[in-house]
Design an enzyme around this catalytic site. Structure first.
Site, PDB file in Angstrom:
ATOM      1  N   LYS A 105       0.838  -1.194   0.000  1.00 13.46           N
ATOM      2  CA  LYS A 105       0.000   0.000   0.000  1.00 13.46           C
ATOM      3  C   LYS A 105       0.876   1.248   0.000  1.00 13.46           C
ATOM      4  O   LYS A 105       1.890   1.303   0.706  1.00 13.46           O
ATOM      5  CB  LYS A 105      -0.909  -0.037   1.231  1.00 13.46           C
ATOM      6  CG  LYS A 105      -1.961   1.052   1.305  1.00 13.46           C
ATOM      7  CD  LYS A 105      -2.874   0.792   2.500  1.00 13.46           C
ATOM      8  CE  LYS A 105      -3.978   1.850   2.622  1.00 13.46           C
ATOM      9  NZ  LYS A 105      -4.895   1.546   3.739  1.00 13.46           N
ATOM     10  N   SER A 136      -9.896   2.100   2.312  1.00 18.19           N
ATOM     11  CA  SER A 136      -8.632   2.720   1.899  1.00 18.19           C
ATOM     12  C   SER A 136      -7.643   1.742   1.274  1.00 18.19           C
ATOM     13  O   SER A 136      -6.851   2.129   0.420  1.00 18.19           O
ATOM     14  CB  SER A 136      -7.984   3.457   3.073  1.00 18.19           C
ATOM     15  OG  SER A 136      -7.272   2.600   3.915  1.00 18.19           O
ATOM     16  N   SER A 173     -10.259  -1.119   6.979  1.00 16.63           N
ATOM     17  CA  SER A 173      -9.707  -1.013   5.632  1.00 16.63           C
ATOM     18  C   SER A 173      -8.781  -2.140   5.195  1.00 16.63           C
ATOM     19  O   SER A 173      -8.216  -2.072   4.104  1.00 16.63           O
ATOM     20  CB  SER A 173      -9.000   0.331   5.467  1.00 16.63           C
ATOM     21  OG  SER A 173      -9.949   1.374   5.485  1.00 16.63           O
TER      22      SER A 173
END
Length: 467
Positions: A79, A152, A176
């Protein structure tokens, strides 16, 4: 050999046996990203040259007998919240566009030390909150472009589900890791708060941020967590608890494990979700688990308290750039920061005291069982239009967070498992929650469930119709 949908542990066995090379697998992944991610938009940055060099080095090491473990030579992605030395790390924010860290986040360093091949950085919402910044094209759910891809860590969920990496890193502050796993039909592990170092990971809300793996199976998640977890001198909040080999006892099954079910808490979920939960309960009962009725504490106040905690901690995390560079922030996240800056100290202290009380109540429930089984969210898989409508209906936002943010408030670990599909072909998922630092039992239960079901082995045909 088509390798893009292999589980991490399956690919690891092929790599160790020299049946395939990391270089060939990495090239295939990069080709697949080039062919498909223009539509899926899961990557913020693809680091092709570095990935090929890492793959070549992994092949050379394995040929010389220097095997580092199951992540060695496996292409994964992280991420874009995690620092990567010399590589842009924007956290989904215009204010950080072009930011190039001078060192790796601890989790990135540990992946590299394990020999993983890093394909690139995965897209996320602004600062890992709820909405994407206007400058970013949001990731698309590979099962249906009009479906919600999760919160997210949506880029991580999309890329893992679409065969654009063999595992990824996500973060979970309100759901998330769990939301993208449920939306995209993959497996995810939110570890205990403190189990994984947060050093070098952009903060949303420090006391609720959890970094963990998004993968194709519980075994894959366990292999990744073994690498990620552990104490870190750079992060004093990282736990000193020993890190077990999560796969060592994973084949023990769930016979006589006590799995708690709160029927009242899950009574009003959507029919598809209720049916999926019934199937999961039936599977665990057939595997020999003891299903135990429990009563979970009321969560409404805890969910309401999540918002000011997140706002205050986010305001602290962004004080160097907000409000000084307010014009570079999107309106939704800017309002969060304004709310955090406006809250009084006495009001915040009351919230913190209620959080402590709630954590104690949850500890008491989990102390009487081994695992708690519950949905990820109460709705059938929402569409993008559904999620847009949530913004004007606070009661629906509270429902969405009903089964996720309580465990960010308490810090307990949770494993999300694919558990079925809707009649329209969209993934459904449930989660298991364990006592703090008992991720091993989560992995053990997940491996048992996935040994008798095949939901996690179904893959999307993708937006272009190519598998």
């Amino acid at each position: 050999m088509d390798t893009h949908f292999l589980e991490l542990m399956e690919l690891a066995a092929h790599l160790r046996g020299r049946e395939v090379s990391s270089l060939d697998v990495t090239r295939a992944q990069l080709d697949r990203i080039a062919a498909l991610d223009g539509a899926l938009c899961s990557y913020a940055h693809v680091t092709a040259d570095a990935a090929l060099a890492q793959a070549e080095a992994a092949d050379a090491e394995m040929a010389a007998g220097r095997y580092r473990g199951p992540l060695h030579g496996v292409p994964i992605a992280v991420k874009d919240l995690c620092w990567t030395e010399g590589i842009p790390t924007a956290a989904g924010m215009a204010v950080h566009a072009g930011h190039r860290p001078t060192e790796d986040a601890t989790v990135v360093r540990r992946l590299k030390e394990a020999g993983a091949v890093l394909l690139g950085k995965l897209q996320l919402t602004e600062a890992a909150y709820a909405d994407h910044h206007a400058s970013i094209v949001p990731p698309k759910n590979p099962w249906d472009a009009e479906a919600w891809p999760g919160m997210s860590s949506s880029g991580s969920g999309v890329a893992t589900a679409a065969g654009l990496c063999h595992g990824s890193l996500g973060s979970d502050t309100g759901g998330s890791i769990r939301f993208p796993c449920a939306a995209n039909g993959v497996t995810g592990l939110k570890p205990t708060w403190g189990r994984v170092s947060r050093y070098g990971v952009f903060e949303l809300a420090a006391s609720m941020d959890h970094i963990g793996p998004i993968a194709r199976s519980a075994a894959d998640a366990g292999a990744m967590l073994r690498v990620l977890a552990g104490d870190d001198p750079k992060d004093p909040t990282a736990s000193l608890e020993p890190v077990p080999d999560y796969l060592a006892g994973a084949s023990r099954g769930v016979h006589r494990l006590r799995i708690g079910i709160d029927e009242a808490w899950t009574d009003d979920v959507a029919p598809e979700t209720k049916g999926m939960l019934a199937g999961a309960i039936e599977a665990f009962a057939a595997l020999g688990a003891d299903l135990v009725p429990v009563r979970f504490p009321e969560v409404t106040q805890a969910i309401a308290d999540w918002f000011p905690i997140c706002a205050v901690e986010a305001a602290v995390a962004h004080e160097a750039t907000y409000p000084a560079r307010k014009s570079e922030y999107g309106p939704v996240f800017a309002q969060v920061l304004e709310d955090g800056r406006a809250l009084s100290a006495t009001a915040y202290q009351k919230v913190l005291l209620r959080r402590m009380h709630f954590r104690g109540l949850v500890d008491a429930v989990l102390d009487a069982i081994d695992l708690l089984l519950l949905p990820v969210h109460p709705f059938a898989p929402p569409t993008l239009a559904d999620m847009t409508a949530l913004g004007g209906r606070p009661e629906l936002v509270t429902r969405l967070l009903r089964y996720t943010c309580p465990f960010d408030m308490t810090g307990h670990p949770s494993l999300t498992l694919p558990g079925g599909f809707t009649p329209g072909g969209m993934p459904l998922a449930f989660q298991l929650v364990a006592k703090s630092y008992d991720e091993a039992t989560l992995i053990r239960a997940g491996v048992a469930f996935q040994g008798v079901t095949s939901w996690h082995r179904r893959h999307p045909a993708l937006l272009e119709g190519r598998a």
